[in-house]
Scaffold this motif. Structure first.
Motif, PDB file in Angstrom:
ATOM      1  N   GLU A  13       0.816  -1.220   0.000  1.00  0.00           N
ATOM      2  CA  GLU A  13       0.000   0.000   0.000  1.00  0.00           C
ATOM      3  C   GLU A  13       0.851   1.272   0.000  1.00  0.00           C
ATOM      4  O   GLU A  13       0.313   2.369  -0.222  1.00  0.00           O
ATOM      5  CB  GLU A  13      -0.968   0.013   1.185  1.00  0.00           C
ATOM      6  CG  GLU A  13      -0.311   0.002   2.555  1.00  0.00           C
ATOM      7  CD  GLU A  13      -0.095  -1.407   3.100  1.00  0.00           C
ATOM      8  OE1 GLU A  13       0.051  -1.533   4.340  1.00  0.00           O
ATOM      9  OE2 GLU A  13      -0.054  -2.357   2.297  1.00  0.00           O
ATOM     10  N   ARG A  14       2.164   1.129   0.240  1.00  0.00           N
ATOM     11  CA  ARG A  14       3.044   2.292   0.210  1.00  0.00           C
ATOM     12  C   ARG A  14       3.692   2.489  -1.159  1.00  0.00           C
ATOM     13  O   ARG A  14       4.568   3.339  -1.311  1.00  0.00           O
ATOM     14  CB  ARG A  14       4.138   2.158   1.278  1.00  0.00           C
ATOM     15  CG  ARG A  14       3.619   2.081   2.713  1.00  0.00           C
ATOM     16  CD  ARG A  14       2.746   3.265   3.058  1.00  0.00           C
ATOM     17  NE  ARG A  14       3.474   4.520   2.950  1.00  0.00           N
ATOM     18  CZ  ARG A  14       2.890   5.713   2.858  1.00  0.00           C
ATOM     19  NH1 ARG A  14       1.571   5.810   2.826  1.00  0.00           N
ATOM     20  NH2 ARG A  14       3.612   6.794   2.779  1.00  0.00           N
ATOM     21  N   VAL A  15       3.266   1.707  -2.136  1.00  0.00           N
ATOM     22  CA  VAL A  15       3.720   1.884  -3.517  1.00  0.00           C
ATOM     23  C   VAL A  15       2.586   2.540  -4.291  1.00  0.00           C
ATOM     24  O   VAL A  15       1.451   2.041  -4.285  1.00  0.00           O
ATOM     25  CB  VAL A  15       4.096   0.537  -4.168  1.00  0.00           C
ATOM     26  CG1 VAL A  15       4.569   0.752  -5.602  1.00  0.00           C
ATOM     27  CG2 VAL A  15       5.167  -0.174  -3.351  1.00  0.00           C
ATOM     28  N   ALA A  16       2.859   3.655  -4.940  1.00  0.00           N
ATOM     29  CA  ALA A  16       1.790   4.401  -5.610  1.00  0.00           C
ATOM     30  C   ALA A  16       2.206   4.806  -7.018  1.00  0.00           C
ATOM     31  O   ALA A  16       3.316   5.296  -7.230  1.00  0.00           O
ATOM     32  CB  ALA A  16       1.426   5.643  -4.794  1.00  0.00           C
ATOM     33  N   PHE A  17       1.292   4.596  -7.970  1.00  0.00           N
ATOM     34  CA  PHE A  17       1.430   5.092  -9.336  1.00  0.00           C
ATOM     35  C   PHE A  17       0.545   6.331  -9.465  1.00  0.00           C
ATOM     36  O   PHE A  17      -0.687   6.236  -9.354  1.00  0.00           O
ATOM     37  CB  PHE A  17       0.977   4.030 -10.340  1.00  0.00           C
ATOM     38  CG  PHE A  17       1.891   2.853 -10.452  1.00  0.00           C
ATOM     39  CD1 PHE A  17       2.885   2.813 -11.426  1.00  0.00           C
ATOM     40  CD2 PHE A  17       1.762   1.765  -9.592  1.00  0.00           C
ATOM     41  CE1 PHE A  17       3.732   1.721 -11.542  1.00  0.00           C
ATOM     42  CE2 PHE A  17       2.603   0.666  -9.696  1.00  0.00           C
ATOM     43  CZ  PHE A  17       3.592   0.647 -10.674  1.00  0.00           C
ATOM     44  N   VAL A  18       1.161   7.488  -9.682  1.00  0.00           N
ATOM     45  CA  VAL A  18       0.406   8.742  -9.715  1.00  0.00           C
ATOM     46  C   VAL A  18       0.990   9.682 -10.765  1.00  0.00           C
ATOM     47  O   VAL A  18       2.190   9.952 -10.747  1.00  0.00           O
ATOM     48  CB  VAL A  18       0.428   9.459  -8.340  1.00  0.00           C
ATOM     49  CG1 VAL A  18      -0.599  10.588  -8.327  1.00  0.00           C
ATOM     50  CG2 VAL A  18       0.194   8.501  -7.190  1.00  0.00           C
ATOM     51  N   PRO A  19       0.161  10.204 -11.686  1.00  0.00           N
ATOM     52  CA  PRO A  19       0.661  11.217 -12.636  1.00  0.00           C
ATOM     53  C   PRO A  19       0.973  12.525 -11.918  1.00  0.00           C
ATOM     54  O   PRO A  19       0.427  12.810 -10.847  1.00  0.00           O
ATOM     55  CB  PRO A  19      -0.507  11.397 -13.620  1.00  0.00           C
ATOM     56  CG  PRO A  19      -1.425  10.241 -13.373  1.00  0.00           C
ATOM     57  CD  PRO A  19      -1.240   9.854 -11.932  1.00  0.00           C
ATOM     58  N   SER A  20       1.847  13.323 -12.539  1.00  0.00           N
ATOM     59  CA  SER A  20       2.232  14.616 -11.968  1.00  0.00           C
ATOM     60  C   SER A  20       2.255  15.666 -13.063  1.00  0.00           C
ATOM     61  O   SER A  20       3.087  15.594 -13.970  1.00  0.00           O
ATOM     62  CB  SER A  20       3.612  14.522 -11.312  1.00  0.00           C
ATOM     63  OG  SER A  20       4.156  15.818 -11.095  1.00  0.00           O
ATOM     64  N   PRO A  21       1.363  16.655 -12.996  1.00  0.00           N
ATOM     65  CA  PRO A  21       1.398  17.724 -14.007  1.00  0.00           C
ATOM     66  C   PRO A  21       2.696  18.534 -13.985  1.00  0.00           C
ATOM     67  O   PRO A  21       3.188  18.938 -15.040  1.00  0.00           O
ATOM     68  CB  PRO A  21       0.184  18.594 -13.659  1.00  0.00           C
ATOM     69  CG  PRO A  21      -0.211  18.198 -12.277  1.00  0.00           C
ATOM     70  CD  PRO A  21       0.227  16.790 -12.073  1.00  0.00           C
ATOM     71  N   LEU A  22       3.264  18.761 -12.800  1.00  0.00           N
ATOM     72  CA  LEU A  22       4.507  19.539 -12.732  1.00  0.00           C
ATOM     73  C   LEU A  22       5.662  18.762 -13.349  1.00  0.00           C
ATOM     74  O   LEU A  22       6.491  19.330 -14.073  1.00  0.00           O
ATOM     75  CB  LEU A  22       4.825  19.891 -11.282  1.00  0.00           C
ATOM     76  CG  LEU A  22       6.095  20.715 -11.041  1.00  0.00           C
ATOM     77  CD1 LEU A  22       6.083  22.003 -11.863  1.00  0.00           C
ATOM     78  CD2 LEU A  22       6.273  21.025  -9.555  1.00  0.00           C
ATOM     79  N   ALA A  23       5.728  17.451 -13.083  1.00  0.00           N
ATOM     80  CA  ALA A  23       6.781  16.637 -13.694  1.00  0.00           C
ATOM     81  C   ALA A  23       6.639  16.618 -15.207  1.00  0.00           C
ATOM     82  O   ALA A  23       7.629  16.671 -15.942  1.00  0.00           O
ATOM     83  CB  ALA A  23       6.735  15.213 -13.138  1.00  0.00           C
TER      84      ALA A  23
END
Length: 367
Positions: A13-23
């Protein structure tokens, strides 16, 4: 060579796939500054550049070393915040996260382009240590006067540079990025959902394999190994591990392993039509195999036709065992194929494999 991330005891649960607009905005700036790295984005880059306001284009050059020669961790500020923060849903939210970095974190990340210190080890605070400050200016001077001016401004007045950067990124968003992000965000969100589903159903090893063949999980050692032309190490720890997809960033696979920051993998969204890129070890093996003059001459013959070992020995004035040893090196590197025809064993150069060496090498060093 590789970057390793210690994941001992890391909970799923501490692994997350998340998009980032700033990146993704950072990658957009990189693609505009280094179009040769991204030939597939030529049409997009040309269109953006053509309608870019000249004043904004000039400002883009003031600190382009933050995204051109390096990809600054300032575009991933959430990794520097305690407690395992996640990327914001909007650029405005992520710029607020950027504002939460301390001045020391901001300056340290902004000066990454100088390559002044070890990236993954602790160094004295640059804002309070005169000797570190002196070395920062000295290393910046080797990069050029523009970098010296930026470094001096950054050390003398971090809040002013922070305000400048925020205003610049907001203007880029208004000028071209908001439109680009509206198109890419759905693709990146879909990729993040898919990888999250793989993680939950099949585990971390399968999820990493779905991200990139350059990522492997060494279960015995409890670490993720990232195949790159660089050495580094990090530990996921209590904050976990973030994986951020990018569309504009291909072929770059960035690994944030800065000391004191949450480790992060910034990976290009896969394309089904792309073949599996070779590892750094495979690339080294192939280029080493071709570096010997005898093997170069063998390749000249094998590119034109298939030959037996005896044929090659006669042509080159060498013994069959000597030829066999050189052929063994080429075959181990995957550059020569062998087939049997009756009682003869024929060797031939894999021309398609050799033809890909240039692009494979470029992808390897840009990864």
């Amino acid at each position: 060579m590789s970057v390793s991330i210690d994941v001992t005891g890391l909970r799923p649960e501490r692994v997350a796939f998340v998009p980032s607009p700033l990146a993704e905005l950072g990658m957009a700036l990189h693609a505009l500054s280094e179009p040769a790295h991204h030939p597939g984005l030529q049409g997009w880059a040309t269109g953006v550049t053509a309608r870019l306001d000249p004043h904004l284009a000039d400002r883009m050059c003031e600190a382009d070393f933050l995204w051109r020669t390096t990809f600054s961790d300032l575009f991933l500020p959430f990794a520097g915040l305690p407690g395992g923060a996640l990327p914001g849903a909007t650029l405005a939210e992520e710029l607020d996260l950027l504002d939460k970095l301390t001045d020391e974190q901001f300056v340290d990340a902004a000066l990454e382009f100088t390559c002044m210190s070890q990236y993954d080890t602790q160094i004295p605070d640059i804002l309070s240590n005169p000797e570190v400050r002196r070395r920062a200016l000295e290393t910046a001077s080797s990069r050029g006067p523009q970098q010296v001016r930026f470094t001096r401004r950054l050390l003398d007045d971090p809040p002013a540079v922070r305000a400048w950067l925020r205003r610049f990124l907001q203007d880029c968003d208004e000028a071209f990025f908001a439109e680009t992000w509206s198109r890419l965000s759905l693709q990146l969100a879909a990729d993040a959902r898919h990888k999250t589903d793989v993680l939950r159903r099949r585990g971390l090893a399968e999820a990493l394999a779905a991200v990139s063949p350059a990522l492997t999980l060494d279960k015995d050692a409890g670490r993720i190994v990232v195949d790159k032309v660089v050495e580094g190490r990090a530990a996921a720890g209590a904050d976990g591990l973030l994986l951020v997809p990018t569309s504009l960033g291909r072929p770059h696979l960035n690994v944030l392993h800065r000391y004191g920051w949450q480790p992060l993998l910034h990976y290009p969204v896969g394309s089904p039509e792309l073949s599996c890129p070779p590892s750094v070890e495979e690339l080294t093996l192939r280029m080493t195999a071709l570096s010997h003059p005898v093997r170069m001459r063998l390749c000249r013959h094998l590119a034109r036709s298939a030959y037996t070992t005896s044929d090659l020995a006669q042509v080159h004035g060498m013994t069959a065992p000597e030829i066999s040893r050189h052929l063994g090196v080429l075959k181990k590197a995957g550059l020569v194929t062998t087939r049997r025809r009756g009682r003869y064993v024929l060797h031939q150069l894999d021309v398609s494999m050799v033809a890909r060496l240039g692009s494979d090498f470029l992808e390897g060093i840009l990864r």
